[in-house]
Design an enzyme around this catalytic site. Structure first.
Site, PDB file in Angstrom:
ATOM      1  N   TYR A 110      -2.235  -0.387  11.017  1.00 54.56           N
ATOM      2  CA  TYR A 110      -2.314  -1.081   9.714  1.00 54.56           C
ATOM      3  C   TYR A 110      -1.068  -0.789   8.883  1.00 54.56           C
ATOM      4  CZ  TYR A 110      -3.365  -1.591   4.752  1.00 54.56           C
ATOM      5  OH  TYR A 110      -3.277  -1.894   3.413  1.00 54.56           O
ATOM      6  N   LYS A 159       2.046  -3.210   7.534  1.00 51.12           N
ATOM      7  CA  LYS A 159       2.336  -3.402   6.103  1.00 51.12           C
ATOM      8  C   LYS A 159       3.784  -2.982   5.821  1.00 51.12           C
ATOM      9  CE  LYS A 159       0.025  -4.519   3.115  1.00 51.12           C
ATOM     10  NZ  LYS A 159      -0.244  -5.877   2.549  1.00 51.12           N
ATOM     11  N   THR A 193       0.812  -1.216   0.000  1.00 50.75           N
ATOM     12  CA  THR A 193       0.000   0.000   0.000  1.00 50.75           C
ATOM     13  C   THR A 193       0.846   1.268   0.000  1.00 50.75           C
ATOM     14  OG1 THR A 193      -1.537   1.243   1.398  1.00 50.75           O
ATOM     15  CG2 THR A 193      -0.106  -0.263   2.534  1.00 50.75           C
ATOM     16  N   ASP A 194       0.247   2.353  -0.473  1.00 52.35           N
ATOM     17  CA  ASP A 194       0.932   3.657  -0.400  1.00 52.35           C
ATOM     18  C   ASP A 194       0.981   4.178   1.038  1.00 52.35           C
ATOM     19  OD1 ASP A 194      -1.771   4.317  -0.065  1.00 52.35           O
ATOM     20  OD2 ASP A 194      -1.852   5.747  -1.725  1.00 52.35           O
ATOM     21  N   GLU A 195       0.182   3.583   1.943  1.00 46.77           N
ATOM     22  CA  GLU A 195       0.127   4.106   3.315  1.00 46.77           C
ATOM     23  C   GLU A 195       1.441   3.918   4.066  1.00 46.77           C
ATOM     24  OE1 GLU A 195      -3.313   3.494   5.657  1.00 46.77           O
ATOM     25  OE2 GLU A 195      -4.670   3.543   3.951  1.00 46.77           O
ATOM     26  N   HIS A 249      -5.485  10.453  11.529  1.00 48.88           N
ATOM     27  CA  HIS A 249      -5.937  10.389  10.132  1.00 48.88           C
ATOM     28  C   HIS A 249      -4.922  11.021   9.170  1.00 48.88           C
ATOM     29  CE1 HIS A 249      -9.802  10.939   7.473  1.00 48.88           C
ATOM     30  NE2 HIS A 249      -8.885  10.187   6.893  1.00 48.88           N
TER      31      HIS A 249
HETATM   32  P1  NAD Z   1      -9.524  -7.512   2.151  1.00 52.62           P
HETATM   33  O1  NAD Z   1      -9.560  -7.184   3.598  1.00 52.62           O
HETATM   34  O2  NAD Z   1     -10.732  -7.256   1.319  1.00 52.62           O
HETATM   35  O3  NAD Z   1      -9.147  -9.051   1.935  1.00 52.62           O
HETATM   36  C1  NAD Z   1      -8.149  -9.675   2.676  1.00 52.62           C
HETATM   37  C2  NAD Z   1      -8.271 -11.179   2.448  1.00 52.62           C
HETATM   38  O4  NAD Z   1      -7.201 -11.816   3.194  1.00 52.62           O
HETATM   39  C3  NAD Z   1      -9.576 -11.790   2.978  1.00 52.62           C
HETATM   40  O5  NAD Z   1     -10.084 -12.696   2.028  1.00 52.62           O
HETATM   41  C4  NAD Z   1      -9.165 -12.513   4.257  1.00 52.62           C
HETATM   42  O6  NAD Z   1      -9.973 -13.634   4.546  1.00 52.62           O
HETATM   43  C5  NAD Z   1      -7.741 -12.920   3.926  1.00 52.62           C
HETATM   44  N1  NAD Z   1      -6.912 -13.110   5.123  1.00 52.62           N
HETATM   45  C6  NAD Z   1      -6.819 -12.289   6.201  1.00 52.62           C
HETATM   46  N2  NAD Z   1      -5.971 -12.828   7.113  1.00 52.62           N
HETATM   47  C7  NAD Z   1      -5.511 -13.982   6.582  1.00 52.62           C
HETATM   48  C8  NAD Z   1      -4.597 -14.977   7.030  1.00 52.62           C
HETATM   49  N3  NAD Z   1      -3.999 -14.878   8.221  1.00 52.62           N
HETATM   50  N4  NAD Z   1      -4.347 -16.035   6.234  1.00 52.62           N
HETATM   51  C9  NAD Z   1      -4.958 -16.158   5.025  1.00 52.62           C
HETATM   52  N5  NAD Z   1      -5.850 -15.254   4.558  1.00 52.62           N
HETATM   53  C10 NAD Z   1      -6.119 -14.184   5.324  1.00 52.62           C
HETATM   54  O7  NAD Z   1      -8.278  -6.724   1.579  1.00 52.62           O
HETATM   55  P2  NAD Z   1      -8.059  -6.048   0.141  1.00 52.62           P
HETATM   56  O8  NAD Z   1      -8.624  -4.686   0.170  1.00 52.62           O
HETATM   57  O9  NAD Z   1      -8.479  -7.010  -0.892  1.00 52.62           O
HETATM   58  O10 NAD Z   1      -6.469  -5.906   0.144  1.00 52.62           O
HETATM   59  C11 NAD Z   1      -5.650  -6.944  -0.372  1.00 52.62           C
HETATM   60  C12 NAD Z   1      -4.198  -6.528  -0.222  1.00 52.62           C
HETATM   61  O11 NAD Z   1      -3.982  -5.312  -0.943  1.00 52.62           O
HETATM   62  C13 NAD Z   1      -3.784  -6.237   1.225  1.00 52.62           C
HETATM   63  O12 NAD Z   1      -2.494  -6.710   1.416  1.00 52.62           O
HETATM   64  C14 NAD Z   1      -3.829  -4.714   1.324  1.00 52.62           C
HETATM   65  O13 NAD Z   1      -2.897  -4.264   2.275  1.00 52.62           O
HETATM   66  C15 NAD Z   1      -3.421  -4.331  -0.073  1.00 52.62           C
HETATM   67  N6  NAD Z   1      -3.931  -3.035  -0.564  1.00 52.62           N
HETATM   68  C16 NAD Z   1      -5.259  -2.737  -0.467  1.00 52.62           C
HETATM   69  C17 NAD Z   1      -5.741  -1.533  -1.006  1.00 52.62           C
HETATM   70  C18 NAD Z   1      -7.199  -1.161  -0.957  1.00 52.62           C
HETATM   71  O14 NAD Z   1      -7.542  -0.023  -1.290  1.00 52.62           O
HETATM   72  N7  NAD Z   1      -8.097  -2.055  -0.566  1.00 52.62           N
HETATM   73  C19 NAD Z   1      -4.841  -0.645  -1.615  1.00 52.62           C
HETATM   74  C20 NAD Z   1      -3.477  -0.995  -1.671  1.00 52.62           C
HETATM   75  C21 NAD Z   1      -3.057  -2.199  -1.155  1.00 52.62           C
HETATM   76  O1  DAU Z   2      -4.214   3.901   0.378  1.00 53.26           O
HETATM   77  C1  DAU Z   2      -4.388   2.520   0.279  1.00 53.26           C
HETATM   78  C2  DAU Z   2      -5.247   2.036   1.431  1.00 53.26           C
HETATM   79  O2  DAU Z   2      -6.579   2.460   1.124  1.00 53.26           O
HETATM   80  C3  DAU Z   2      -5.195   0.524   1.622  1.00 53.26           C
HETATM   81  O3  DAU Z   2      -3.892   0.156   1.990  1.00 53.26           O
HETATM   82  C4  DAU Z   2      -6.196   0.086   2.716  1.00 53.26           C
HETATM   83  O4  DAU Z   2      -6.208  -1.311   2.818  1.00 53.26           O
HETATM   84  C5  DAU Z   2      -7.571   0.587   2.313  1.00 53.26           C
HETATM   85  O5  DAU Z   2      -8.495   0.278   3.329  1.00 53.26           O
HETATM   86  C6  DAU Z   2      -7.557   2.093   2.081  1.00 53.26           C
HETATM   87  O6  DAU Z   2      -7.301   2.803   3.318  1.00 53.26           O
HETATM   88  P1  DAU Z   2      -8.104   4.140   3.697  1.00 53.26           P
HETATM   89  O7  DAU Z   2      -8.063   4.317   5.149  1.00 53.26           O
HETATM   90  O8  DAU Z   2      -7.670   5.274   2.828  1.00 53.26           O
HETATM   91  O9  DAU Z   2      -9.579   3.687   3.169  1.00 53.26           O
HETATM   92  P2  DAU Z   2     -11.036   3.878   3.810  1.00 53.26           P
HETATM   93  O10 DAU Z   2     -12.005   3.435   2.757  1.00 53.26           O
HETATM   94  O11 DAU Z   2     -11.161   3.294   5.149  1.00 53.26           O
HETATM   95  O12 DAU Z   2     -11.128   5.457   3.941  1.00 53.26           O
HETATM   96  C7  DAU Z   2     -10.941   6.327   2.833  1.00 53.26           C
HETATM   97  C8  DAU Z   2     -11.022   7.751   3.342  1.00 53.26           C
HETATM   98  O13 DAU Z   2     -12.372   8.023   3.734  1.00 53.26           O
HETATM   99  C9  DAU Z   2     -10.167   8.001   4.567  1.00 53.26           C
HETATM  100  O14 DAU Z   2      -9.633   9.317   4.494  1.00 53.26           O
HETATM  101  C10 DAU Z   2     -11.155   7.913   5.729  1.00 53.26           C
HETATM  102  C11 DAU Z   2     -12.457   8.384   5.118  1.00 53.26           C
HETATM  103  N1  DAU Z   2     -13.698   7.757   5.647  1.00 53.26           N
HETATM  104  C12 DAU Z   2     -13.748   6.396   5.719  1.00 53.26           C
HETATM  105  C13 DAU Z   2     -14.868   5.760   6.215  1.00 53.26           C
HETATM  106  C14 DAU Z   2     -14.939   4.255   6.312  1.00 53.26           C
HETATM  107  C15 DAU Z   2     -14.761   8.547   6.044  1.00 53.26           C
HETATM  108  O15 DAU Z   2     -14.713   9.793   5.942  1.00 53.26           O
HETATM  109  N2  DAU Z   2     -15.871   7.915   6.542  1.00 53.26           N
HETATM  110  C16 DAU Z   2     -15.977   6.568   6.654  1.00 53.26           C
HETATM  111  O16 DAU Z   2     -17.020   6.061   7.154  1.00 53.26           O
END
Ligand code: NAD
Ligand code: DAU
Length: 353
Positions: free
Chosen positions: A158, A162, A132-134, A292
């Site tokens: 989180y 990561k 992630t970019d975080e 945040h």
């Molecule tokens: P998600 O939470 O939707 O899915 C995570 C999956 O991992 C689930 O299916 C869960 O059951 C499985 N899991 C959790 N713990 C586990 C374990 N111990 N063993 C095996 N499986 C396990 O997450 P996502 O949004 O699909 O993200 C996937 C990856 O991409 C993550 O590594 C996240 O950090 C990264 N990522 C997410 C975003 C985003 O915006 N969602 C952006 C950048 C990177």
């Molecule tokens: O940047 C990549 C990341 O993006 C991934 O690594 C994470 O797995 C993914 O969850 C996401 O993180 P964020 O914290 O940015 O996503 P989230 O959807 O939780 O929130 C997006 C923005 O919206 C953040 O600034 C918080 C805000 N937010 C979120 C929720 C759930 C609100 O204002 N209200 C809300 O109820």
């Protein structure tokens, strides 16, 4: 075949579906099925011999060793993680366990398997870490976007876990020469995203007539990437990325949260108009997320320059596709919005002023 972890989650499942749409190379999909993993997402693959689902934890070394020995994958793609920042604030332990200990265990199992391969198979093997970019922390308004050389400065449990897992991946390449690749991507959105994240949560609440809870002043900025574009970037990096390198993935779509929510309301007003008024009237400001991060932005030029990857969707086209998908898949949303989900909504939102 390739071994994918976390392939029942949002991005992992999109990747599995996308991969098998384009290729006949089989996938072993290893997922623990936490609250975020849903086999319903993969039901179209139920009778597909190219997809083998195995319920297992990436912290379970014995299970991982058996899977490597039986399936002999040419690559591992690690999507498995605890992924929600707000949950990491309420309970960081699971994040340390899966994101750090789990990635470590997977690296150890991969290293042990890889060490015994022939020289040619050793060279072509890949371990791809989806990150992630975080990990880079937070930007001010005038700062340049994150590049691959930006310093790690994670701010939430989180992102700290990561970052820890990314460091382990780097160290395994540097020390043991395990051929690793890492992608650091911005915020994804699209089909099958669990409704705890901003966009699907706002769609679900809007349609349910509930408040749309914007944290703080709504001016935090995220870069948004349609999930299918993330999948295509991962495919490119796996195919042609240079071992030991990291690649930033982004959509060139920096948006303030409030703008995202308002645009979403406008799309819903067009596609599913209310009897009276606009969904915008449901927007409510609630107390902020502790710590945040103010702004994320990604410089994805390395991926474009070296591997020719560019996102196909704009934010407008991706969002319209996403809203249409959720409107057509209320059954999926109902299935995943279980008792556990309702408990989480209560935990995260009931105490916010
Ligand atoms: P998600 O939470 O939707 O899915 C995570 C999956 O991992 C689930 O299916 C869960 O059951 C499985 N899991 C959790 N713990 C586990 C374990 N111990 N063993 C095996 N499986 C396990 O997450 P996502 O949004 O699909 O993200 C996937 C990856 O991409 C993550 O590594 C996240 O950090 C990264 N990522 C997410 C975003 C985003 O915006 N969602 C952006 C950048 C990177
Ligand atoms: O940047 C990549 C990341 O993006 C991934 O690594 C994470 O797995 C993914 O969850 C996401 O993180 P964020 O914290 O940015 O996503 P989230 O959807 O939780 O929130 C997006 C923005 O919206 C953040 O600034 C918080 C805000 N937010 C979120 C929720 C759930 C609100 O204002 N209200 C809300 O109820």
């Amino acid at each position: 075949m390739i071994l994918v972890t976390g392939g029942a989650g949002f991005i992992g499942a999109n990747f599995v579906l996308d991969w098998l749409n384009a290729s006949d190379e089989a996938i072993v999909n290893v997922d623990k099925l936490t609250y975020a993993g849903n086999l319903g997402t993969l039901k179209s693959l139920r009778d597909d011999p190219r997809h083998l689902f195995v319920r297992a934890d990436i912290c379970d070394r014995v299970a991982l060793d058996a899977l490597f020995a039986e399936h002999k994958p040419r690559a591992v793609l690690n999507f498995a993680a605890e992924s929600h920042v707000d949950r990491s604030i309420h309970g960081p332990a699971d994040f340390v366990q899966t994101n750090v200990v789990g990635t470590f265990t997977l690296l150890e199992a991969a290293r042990s398997y890889w060490s015994a391969l022939s020289d040619a198979d050793k060279v072509s093997f890949r371990f791809l870490q989806v990150s992630t970019d975080e990990v880079f922390g937070s930007l001010d308004a005038a700062d340049a976007p994150f590049s691959e050389t930006s310093t790690f400065a994670p701010n939430s449990p989180y992102s700290a876990t990561k970052a820890g897992s990314d460091h382990l991946v780097r160290a395994y390449q540097h020390t043991y020469r395990l051929p690793t690749l890492t992608t650091n991507c911005s915020n994804n959105y699209g089909p099958y995203q669990f409704p705890e994240k901003l966009i699907p949560l706002m769609i679900a609440n809007a349609l349910g007539g509930k408040p749309l809870p914007v944290y703080g002043d709504g001016q935090n900025v995220r870069d948004w990437l349609y999930v299918v574009d993330h999948c295509s970037a991962i495919r490119e990096v796996l195919a042609r990325g240079v071992p030991g390198e990291t690649y930033n993935v982004g959509g060139w779509n920096e948006k303030k949260n409030l703008d995202v929510v308002q645009t979403l309301c406008d799309v819903l007003d067009t596609l599913r108009p209310k009897a009276a008024g606009s969904y915008r009237e449901q927007i409510t400001y609630v107390s902020d997320r502790p710590g945040h991060d103010r702004r994320y932005a990604i410089d994805a030029r390395k991926l474009e320059r070296e591997l020719g990857w560019k996102p196909a969707e704009t934010f407008e086209t991706g969002l319209a596709k996403t809203v249409r998908w959720y409107l057509g898949h209320q059954d999926w949303v109902d299935e995943v919005s279980s008792g556990e989900y309702r408990k989480w909504v209560e935990t995260n939102y009931s105490q916010r002023a």
